[in-house]
Design a protein around this motif. Structure first.
Motif, PDB file in Angstrom:
ATOM      1  N   ARG A   1     -14.321  15.247  10.902  1.00  0.00           N
ATOM      2  CA  ARG A   1     -13.646  15.660  12.244  1.00  0.00           C
ATOM      3  C   ARG A   1     -13.067  14.431  12.930  1.00  0.00           C
ATOM      4  O   ARG A   1     -14.000  13.443  12.988  1.00  0.00           O
ATOM      5  CB  ARG A   1     -14.775  16.449  12.886  1.00  0.00           C
ATOM      6  N   ASP A   2     -12.093  14.350  13.494  1.00  0.00           N
ATOM      7  CA  ASP A   2     -11.562  13.372  14.302  1.00  0.00           C
ATOM      8  C   ASP A   2     -11.952  11.838  13.613  1.00  0.00           C
ATOM      9  O   ASP A   2     -12.217  11.109  14.477  1.00  0.00           O
ATOM     10  CB  ASP A   2     -11.756  13.459  15.701  1.00  0.00           C
TER      11      ASP A   2
ATOM     12  N   ARG B   1      -8.285  15.295   8.424  1.00  0.00           N
ATOM     13  CA  ARG B   1      -8.821  15.229   9.634  1.00  0.00           C
ATOM     14  C   ARG B   1      -8.635  16.319  10.398  1.00  0.00           C
ATOM     15  O   ARG B   1      -7.703  16.997  10.536  1.00  0.00           O
ATOM     16  CB  ARG B   1      -8.126  14.046  10.460  1.00  0.00           C
ATOM     17  N   VAL B   2      -9.841  17.131  10.639  1.00  0.00           N
ATOM     18  CA  VAL B   2     -10.029  18.225  11.546  1.00  0.00           C
ATOM     19  C   VAL B   2     -10.102  18.036  13.040  1.00  0.00           C
ATOM     20  O   VAL B   2     -10.720  17.096  13.453  1.00  0.00           O
ATOM     21  CB  VAL B   2     -11.394  19.292  11.237  1.00  0.00           C
ATOM     22  N   LEU B   3      -8.981  18.602  13.786  1.00  0.00           N
ATOM     23  CA  LEU B   3      -8.991  18.106  15.075  1.00  0.00           C
ATOM     24  C   LEU B   3      -8.582  19.535  15.872  1.00  0.00           C
ATOM     25  O   LEU B   3      -8.150  20.344  15.350  1.00  0.00           O
ATOM     26  CB  LEU B   3      -8.210  17.031  15.521  1.00  0.00           C
TER      27      LEU B   3
ATOM     28  N   THR C   1      -6.703  24.287  16.886  1.00  0.00           N
ATOM     29  CA  THR C   1      -7.678  24.130  15.737  1.00  0.00           C
ATOM     30  C   THR C   1      -6.748  23.974  14.344  1.00  0.00           C
ATOM     31  O   THR C   1      -6.040  24.847  14.171  1.00  0.00           O
ATOM     32  CB  THR C   1      -8.743  24.933  15.510  1.00  0.00           C
TER      33      THR C   1
ATOM     34  N   GLU D   1     -19.413  17.675   5.854  1.00  0.00           N
ATOM     35  CA  GLU D   1     -18.262  16.727   6.510  1.00  0.00           C
ATOM     36  C   GLU D   1     -18.563  15.218   6.277  1.00  0.00           C
ATOM     37  O   GLU D   1     -19.765  15.041   6.430  1.00  0.00           O
ATOM     38  CB  GLU D   1     -18.278  17.006   7.993  1.00  0.00           C
TER      39      GLU D   1
END
Length: 453
Positions: free
Chosen positions: A330-331, A338-340, A346, A383
């Motif tokens: 995340r980020d 990269r999940v953001l 989303t 993650e």
């Protein structure tokens, strides 16, 4: 949308003498626009239905040399024609070229069927798979490039050495330095807006004279069309200002590479609602998890479509903001995925690609991998947290073109998604790129070995 044209509007503009030229073009294997400039009247009378181009356009290398060994077109088959069928939803004005409109065409055979190896057809095939599940994909490209004060001719005459970048220090987020470059960058932003490509912003990047342009997300095919027009337009606008740009993944060994970060999300086709939007903050929907797990499991296999040249792999280096390992987080800008965002925003950002990629092929590969995760209901691992450059024991990305081609060759997922013909076609393309590189003598070899070797 500003800049977009209906056929009736084009007809009126041609009759009034405001538009006299229509560029009819297709994206080639390298993601370039190739085609013809039609007079406005001829386009409306004839080419609006279809025009024709030599089918070698999907069998040539970067230098436009016909490459032997393709099954689809060759000297033995006589290099015939295929048809260019305008997608009139892409018809738009090109404001930086006087009196000019542009339309992107589908590449078809004489029976009206898409050529399977055409990049636009490859993406459309994956979008059709999504549509069968009631899903659409929305995507966005972030393109980086270096801006030079040398014109393209000057750069060529210097053999692309000792070029003058638009600044002489790292200008990431700098307002003062980018004010010096605003003459051309403002023309780029406004020109793209006028061509129906909504721009969010431009900014200085992590290199002297390096720029980034961010545009609003759109449905995947629309965004891929915008991407190729955007890239071509930036080159043309720079040229009109007596400057040049490069989208090479790694222009200079000692400077930052040029990336193309790709943002993806899936939406309900009927309701136009986001399928990655969680019910509670901090959670991820099962579909989102499967989509990321699919990408993660296939990053090595799809790397060729994100990094298609020998030079592409010189961008991947530790502490460079270009990923080297296949992890999600995340980020976290050290991760490949990269999940953001939150709520409807989303999304997952695939950070592997360089600015030299073909968006149709890259988008198709990302969606095929994500679809594979959804269809197999792949579980997403924990993650990754921390610095992905220093962590040992995690899967790495291919370090060179040869390794990426090997991973592509063994990909059952992509063979099923794209088809055998397509995979063999692009394996041949990649192997030719490797062959052409290996038979060249580089400046580094000459400088190092001429006298002392």
């Amino acid at each position: 949308m500003r800049g977009m044209l209906s056929v009736d509007q084009l007809s009126d503009l041609v009759a009034a003498g405001e538009i006299d030229t229509v560029i009819t073009c297709m994206p080639d294997m390298q993601g370039r626009l190739v085609g013809k400039r039609m007079t406005g009247s001829f386009f409306l009378d004839s080419a609006i239905k279809e025009s024709h181009s030599c089918n070698y356009l999907l069998t040539v290398d970067m230098d436009m040399e016909p490459v032997p060994g393709y099954r689809s077109a060759s000297w033995e088959k006589g290099y015939g024609d295929f048809a260019l069928k305008p997608d009139l939803s892409t018809l738009r004005r090109i404001p930086w070229l006087p009196g000019t409109a542009l339309v992107i065409c589908d590449t078809q055979d004489h029976n009206g069927e898409d050529i399977p190896t055409a990049p636009r057809a490859i993406l459309k095939k994956q979008l059709k798979r999504l549509a069968g599940k009631g899903i659409t994909a929305k995507m966005a490209s972030e393109l980086e490039f270096f801006l030079f004060d040398d014109s393209y001719r000057e750069a060529h005459e210097k053999r692309y050495h000792d070029l003058q970048t638009a600044s002489w220090y790292i200008e990431d987020y700098h307002v003062f330095q980018t004010s010096k470059e605003e003459g051309v960058m403002r023309a780029i932003r406004n020109g793209l807006e006028g061509a129906g490509i909504p721009v969010e912003n431009s900014k200085g990047e992590w290199g002297p004279g390096q720029e980034e342009v961010n545009v609003r997300y759109a449905e995947a095919l629309d965004m891929a069309d915008r991407h190729v027009i955007l890239k071509n337009g930036i080159k043309e606008i720079a040229h009109l200002h007596g400057k040049s740009v490069t989208f090479m993944a790694k222009w200079h060994y000692d400077l930052a590479g040029n990336s193309c970060h790709i943002h993806s999300s899936l939406w309900d086709a009927k309701k136009d609602t986001p399928l990655f939007k969680p019910e509670n903050d901090g959670e991820m929907t099962p579909l989102f998890k499967h989509f990321i797990a699919g990408q993660l499991s296939a990053l090595q296999e799809i790397s060729y479509f994100l990094a298609p040249y020998v030079n592409s792999y010189k961008r991947f280096a530790n502490l460079s903001f270009a990923p080297t390992n296949a992890v999600w987080s995340r980020d976290n800008r050290t991760a490949a995925l990269r999940v953001l965002g939150d709520g409807a925003g989303t999304r997952v950002e695939t950070r592997v690609g360089g600015a030299d990629l073909n968006p149709y092929l890259a988008y198709a590969a990302i969606l095929a991998a994500g679809l594979g995760g959804i269809e197999r209901e792949l579980e997403l691992g924990e993650e990754f947290q921390g610095d992905a450059y220093t962590k040992e024991g995690i899967p790495s990305l291919p370090r060179n073109l040869r390794d990426a081609l090997s991973a592509l060759e063994g990909s059952e997922m992509l063979r099923a998604a794209f088809g055998e013909e397509v995979i063999e076609h692009y394996l041949h393309t990649g192997r030719w790129e490797q062959y052409e590189y290996e038979r060249r003598i580089t400046d580094w070899e000459l400088m190092r070995g001429f006298e002392r070797g």
